[in-house]
Write a protein that holds these residues in place. Structure first.
Motif, mmCIF file in Angstrom:
data_model
loop_
_atom_site.group_PDB
_atom_site.id
_atom_site.type_symbol
_atom_site.label_atom_id
_atom_site.label_comp_id
_atom_site.label_asym_id
_atom_site.label_seq_id
_atom_site.Cartn_x
_atom_site.Cartn_y
_atom_site.Cartn_z
ATOM 1 N N VAL A 30 0.851 -1.192 0.000
ATOM 2 C CA VAL A 30 0.000 0.000 0.000
ATOM 3 C C VAL A 30 0.886 1.242 0.000
ATOM 4 C CG1 VAL A 30 -1.774 1.303 1.236
ATOM 5 C CG2 VAL A 30 -1.858 -1.198 1.194
ATOM 6 N N ARG A 105 -4.191 1.332 -6.447
ATOM 7 C CA ARG A 105 -5.357 0.486 -6.193
ATOM 8 C C ARG A 105 -5.930 0.730 -4.797
ATOM 9 N NH1 ARG A 105 -5.850 -0.249 -11.407
ATOM 10 N NH2 ARG A 105 -4.142 -1.464 -12.347
ATOM 11 N N GLU A 106 -5.043 1.109 -3.877
ATOM 12 C CA GLU A 106 -5.451 1.270 -2.484
ATOM 13 C C GLU A 106 -5.553 2.731 -2.041
ATOM 14 O OE1 GLU A 106 -6.273 -1.325 -0.769
ATOM 15 O OE2 GLU A 106 -5.560 -2.847 -2.182
ATOM 16 N N SER A 141 -1.411 -1.764 8.838
ATOM 17 C CA SER A 141 -2.661 -1.242 8.279
ATOM 18 C C SER A 141 -3.131 -0.003 9.033
ATOM 19 C CB SER A 141 -3.748 -2.315 8.315
ATOM 20 O OG SER A 141 -3.408 -3.404 7.475
#
Length: 266
Positions: A30, A105-106, A141
């Motif tokens: 990410v 994409r993230e 995350s």
């Protein structure tokens, strides 16, 4: 070409990187960062990334060019470059360069175009944490989410639009070669055989700034490089065309939002 010119050219590290369309390569992350202390003056030839990129300097300053726009990058003001955008760069020797890539994409781009980003102490700490080898998936995350939460455009951009018209080329070349040049608008008008209003209009049309404000911005960009190299404020002021530290400080604050002294402390 003189021997000195050859040696100067040899001293520059020219780096060539690929040109990628946005999302051309799937990346397994990410957010991923890179850190490098640049040992030689380095020119980065025009390239683009499949990911969004955040650039800033942990120490020193550098510049990134997109078309006719030149951004100065410092420890507190970085540059967000959306995926697929062609750009080139200049990094002086001794600069500690930071680069962070973001998966398209993230992570949605914070801007459709390149934009200055405020590199706050919190943002730096969060990005440093992502570089830890022992960070588990949950912590990673959480940290990535916090990075995206604090990532935002800076209130001030260290941005210089470089005019490309033949009329303004002699002015641009003179100021870039010698930021202390004191040639006034009226003198340029007589030299170029046009009215002062014509020059002002040309600058405004291409850069959004009049002649005087453009020169001030170009001087401050050069001053940032000198300050980042450790030069004293008293030395920098005359080298960029100011006869007093006070006048230099006023111009510097107008462009950057902070004083030269505060900039040196960052």
């Amino acid at each position: 070409m003189s021997i000195q010119d050859v040696r100067a050219a040899d001293a520059v590290d020219k780096r060539s990187l690929p040109v990628y369309e946005a999302g051309a390569i799937e990346v397994p992350f990410v957010i991923a960062g890179m850190y490098e202390v640049i040992s030689r003056d380095t020119h980065w030839e025009e390239h683009s990334h499949p990911t969004h990129e955040l650039l800033w300097s942990a120490k020193g300053s550098s510049s990134t060019t997109v078309g006719s726009r030149v951004w100065t990058i410092t420890p507190t003001i970085g540059l967000w470059i959306p995926a697929g955008v062609l750009h080139s760069g200049w990094t002086p020797a001794g600069t500690a360069l930071r680069s962070v890539q973001f998966s398209i994409r993230e992570v949605p781009s914070i801007s459709a175009d390149p934009v200055a980003v405020e590199v706050s102490p919190l943002l730096r700490l969060l990005l440093d944490r992502l570089g830890a080898d022992d960070l588990d998936d949950v912590s990673r995350s959480t940290t990535e989410a916090m990075v995206l939460d604090v990532l935002r455009p800076a209130p001030h951009q260290l941005l210089l639009h470089v005019p490309e018209s033949p009329l303004l080329a002699p002015i641009v070349a003179r100021v870039q070669a010698d930021p202390a040049d004191e040639t006034q608008l009226g003198e340029w008008a007589r030299s170029l055989g046009v009215s002062a209003r014509t020059i002002t209009r040309a600058f405004d049309a291409e850069t959004g700034l009049g002649f005087t404000r453009w020169v001030v911005t170009a001087r401050v960009q050069h001053a940032i490089t000198l300050l980042s190299q450790g030069h004293a404020i008293e030395q920098v002021a005359p080298r960029v065309g100011y006869r007093s530290v006070s006048a230099f400080g006023t111009a510097f604050r107008r462009v950057t939002g902070i004083s030269p002294g505060r900039f040196r402390e960052l």
